[in-house]
Scaffold this motif. Structure first.
Motif, PDB file in Angstrom:
ATOM      1  N   LYS A  58      -7.088  -2.201  -0.444  1.00  0.00           N
ATOM      2  CA  LYS A  58      -7.245  -2.708  -1.652  1.00  0.00           C
ATOM      3  C   LYS A  58      -6.947  -1.765  -2.891  1.00  0.00           C
ATOM      4  CE  LYS A  58     -10.139  -5.827   1.005  1.00  0.00           C
ATOM      5  NZ  LYS A  58     -11.478  -6.209   1.578  1.00  0.00           N
ATOM      6  N   PHE A  59      -7.484  -0.263  -2.268  1.00  0.00           N
ATOM      7  CA  PHE A  59      -7.908   0.791  -3.464  1.00  0.00           C
ATOM      8  C   PHE A  59      -5.966   0.516  -3.273  1.00  0.00           C
ATOM      9  CE2 PHE A  59      -6.836   5.195  -4.060  1.00  0.00           C
ATOM     10  CZ  PHE A  59      -6.862   5.321  -6.059  1.00  0.00           C
ATOM     11  N   ASP A  92       0.845  -1.419  -0.375  1.00  0.00           N
ATOM     12  CA  ASP A  92       0.358  -0.058  -0.096  1.00  0.00           C
ATOM     13  C   ASP A  92       0.767   1.084   0.161  1.00  0.00           C
ATOM     14  OD1 ASP A  92       0.692  -0.532   2.498  1.00  0.00           O
ATOM     15  OD2 ASP A  92      -0.552   0.418   3.348  1.00  0.00           O
ATOM     16  N   SER A 135      -3.878  -2.619  -4.818  1.00  0.00           N
ATOM     17  CA  SER A 135      -3.849  -3.037  -6.512  1.00  0.00           C
ATOM     18  C   SER A 135      -3.090  -3.219  -7.002  1.00  0.00           C
ATOM     19  CB  SER A 135      -5.027  -2.443  -7.031  1.00  0.00           C
ATOM     20  OG  SER A 135      -5.342  -0.728  -7.037  1.00  0.00           O
ATOM     21  N   LYS A 136      -2.965  -4.376  -8.125  1.00  0.00           N
ATOM     22  CA  LYS A 136      -2.186  -3.919  -9.184  1.00  0.00           C
ATOM     23  C   LYS A 136      -1.530  -2.653 -10.042  1.00  0.00           C
ATOM     24  CE  LYS A 136      -2.187  -9.145  -9.509  1.00  0.00           C
ATOM     25  NZ  LYS A 136      -2.843 -10.437 -10.520  1.00  0.00           N
TER      26      LYS A 136
END
Length: 617
Positions: A274-275, A6, A278-279
């Protein structure tokens, strides 16, 4: 220290707004706060690394500097190397000299000092500087030089007070920023310098100290909420801030706290994680440093060459290209140089030293040869010469006479000249025709926004600014006014100030009932060497052009005013014979103005001859 994807995503959240801000997209007008996000991240990561190694008794300052050199310098030097041939073919001598200065200062980790002295970060001219963005790297590099030494000393002698020591540095830096903005608002020293940015980096450092001791929070709902608030703070800053927002200032707390909340409370179960994890965000974050390096030179060269004809589509395409080049340099420059098996320490330091010397020599050569002006023919050279060092020429004579006492010589007349950069032009005109031998000169600079008006009631918005001096209450200035034989007011007058000029004359006249001259505006239309040079016609630089509607409106309005106890000198008519058109050329073909408003040396001589005829002969 465990890897946190993150944090890489947070890097992406920092670099994207910065690039889009420099690209000029209005929705990202506060995108410059991405740099502040980077500062907090740097403080957190560097402190975490040093702290772990100190605890394991494995910290080595030479290893630390080696890692920083591997991380920062290869990609930076590669971009600088690519910029040199583009600068040669695209930039004219005055810009090449500035570019040479930047090559030297970047190599010496001091570009923030250079750009502080040259101009403001938000100035239009700054958009055309290929290496402007390296100021933030200089701040971080200076931090990397001093912080580990400070950390080692605190660890060794004040181990129980590490957090307190860091907090004291944070408070001192924050206090300096606040005081500086209060007493010197708009002074770019506080924007560019480590002492007023250190609190942002130290915020990240304190987070690292805290997280090293903290047990993971069991309150997942609260952590999720706080990390989302942090994300919201950053997004709000990007949207609502703009170039008029004082920065750094109390406003900077918003993105700094936002970044801090994410680092503190983002976890693998949170929405923010999660945001950011993200890849796509992690992928952009991995190449964020190279993207930051590439975007400014690409945008600067494109804007310099195409000017107003550059389209939003092309700007967007350039931003996209920045990320393509970023991936290439990350894969083939950044990553290989971080591999100790491919590049040993000695090789890294030797290459660093070699390229530093190369860039310093290249920059020195560009300066020494006056931006390689010899590659142009004689007619081109004499015109382009007018643009070299023009800004320094404007301010030099005026600054030498700031609040200077008159010489009390009966053979000279005491002249007190007050105003903005147009009054600096006026002093140069005096010097170019030796009127300074007839006049004893004292000067005082008043920022353009303050209007060069003198009111006892300072209830006008502009005059309430701390940048605007209260001249009528300044004993030193009043003393000079009393001893002046003449008072000259010269400014790039704003329309709002016109109704207050007569009242200002009255107030000055009450202090000393002497001669007062009001010098009107001047304008030469759009003058920019590069814009006309690419037409392959030097005549375009010195030809006739239309003046701005704003100038025409204000000049006519000032000329129609009736001034009591003062003489109005219509500079626009003196220099141009018109309010709507003007030729930017002396009789022998030299430019009068280098930017459409301020005078070249030839222009000051031209103005001085006219003044001498009007005022003396």
């Amino acid at each position: 220290m465990n890897y946190r994807k993150d944090i890489d995503g947070l890097r992406a959240l920092a670099v994207i707004p910065v690039i889009l801000f420099h690209a000029g997209f209005n929705f990202f007008r506060g995108g410059y706060i991405g740099v502040d996000v980077f500062f907090v991240i740097s403080g957190y990561l560097i402190t975490s690394i040093i702290l772990k190694e100190l605890k394991d008794n494995t910290f080595s300052i030479i290893n630390f500097y080696e890692r920083r050199a591997r991380r920062i310098l290869p990609a930076l030097f590669f971009v600088m190397l690519i910029c040199i041939p583009f600068s040669y073919f695209l930039l004219l001598p005055n810009e090449l000299i500035q570019f040479g200065n930047s090559l030297i200062s970047v190599s010496l980790f001091g570009s923030n000092f250079l750009f502080w002295q040259e101009s403001g970060y938000f100035d239009v001219a700054s958009e055309l500087k290929p290496l402007l963005h390296t100021w933030s790297l200089a701040v971080e590099e200076q931090y990397y030089i001093f912080f580990p030494i400070f950390f080692i000393m605190v660890w060794k002698y004040l181990n129980k007070f590490i957090s307190t020591s860091f907090f004291i540095v944070l408070i001192l830096s924050f206090f300096l920023m606040i005081v500086g903005n209060y007493y010197k608002p708009g002074n770019m020293f506080f924007f560019y310098m480590l002492p007023t940015r250190a609190w942002e980096i130290m915020t990240g450092s304190l987070i690292a100290i805290y997280l090293d001791k903290k047990v993971s929070s069991s309150n997942k709902i609260m952590s999720n909420f706080l990390s989302l608030i942090g994300l919201l703070f950053i997004l709000i800053s990007i949207i609502i801030f703009d170039e008029n927002t004082p920065f750094p200032s109390l406003y900077t707390i918003l993105p700094v706290v936002g970044t801090s909340l994410i680092i503190l409370f983002s976890s693998d179960k949170s929405i923010t994680f999660k945001f950011l994890g993200s890849k796509i965000m992690v992928g952009i974050g991995l190449i964020s440093y190279s993207a930051y390096l590439w975007h400014q030179p690409l945008l600067a060269f494109a804007k310099y060459r195409l000017h107003d004809s550059i389209s939003s589509f092309l700007i967007g395409f350039i931003c996209l290209i920045s990320f393509v080049l970023a991936y290439i340099s990350w894969k083939y420059i950044e990553s290989p140089f971080r591999n100790r098996n491919r590049f040993k320490r000695n090789k890294i330091f030797k290459l660093t030293f070699f390229f530093m010397i190369f860039f310093i020599f290249s920059g020195y050569h560009l300066k020494k040869d006056r931006g390689l002006i010899s590659r142009f023919d004689l007619d081109e050279s004499r015109v382009l010469e007018s643009f070299i060092d023009s800004k320094n020429y404007v301010v030099k004579n005026f600054g030498a006479h700031k609040l200077q006492n008159f010489d009390n010589d009966d053979l000279t007349k005491n002249i007190f000249i007050i105003g903005d950069s147009f009054s600096e032009d006026l002093v140069n005109a005096i010097y170019e025709v030796d009127l300074n031998k007839r006049y004893s000169i004292s000067t005082y600079y008043v920022p353009t926004k303050c209007g060069n008006v003198y009111l006892k009631e300072r209830n006008i918005l502009e005059l309430n600014s701390r940048e605007c001096p209260d001249i009528l209450s300044n004993a030193k200035i009043v003393s000079i006014i009393k001893n002046a034989d003449e008072i000259w007011l010269a400014s790039s007058w704003k329309e709002w100030a016109i109704p207050y000029i007569q009242l200002s004359i009255d107030n000055l006249f009450q202090i000393n009932n002497t001669k007062i001259r009001i010098f009107g505006r001047k304008d030469f239309g759009t003058v920019e060497s590069s814009q006309y040079f690419y037409t392959n016609s030097v005549d375009k630089i010195i030809g006739e052009r239309s003046l701005s509607k704003n100038h025409t409106q204000i000049a006519i309005k000032m000329a129609n005013e009736k001034y009591t106890n003062a003489e109005y000198i219509d500079v626009s008519i003196l220099l141009c014979g018109s309010y709507s058109k003007c030729i930017n050329s002396t009789s022998d073909g030299f430019p009068i103005s280098y930017d459409g408003g301020h005078l070249t040396k030839a222009g000051a001589l031209y103005f001085g001859k006219i003044l001498k005829t009007k005022l003396v002969e």
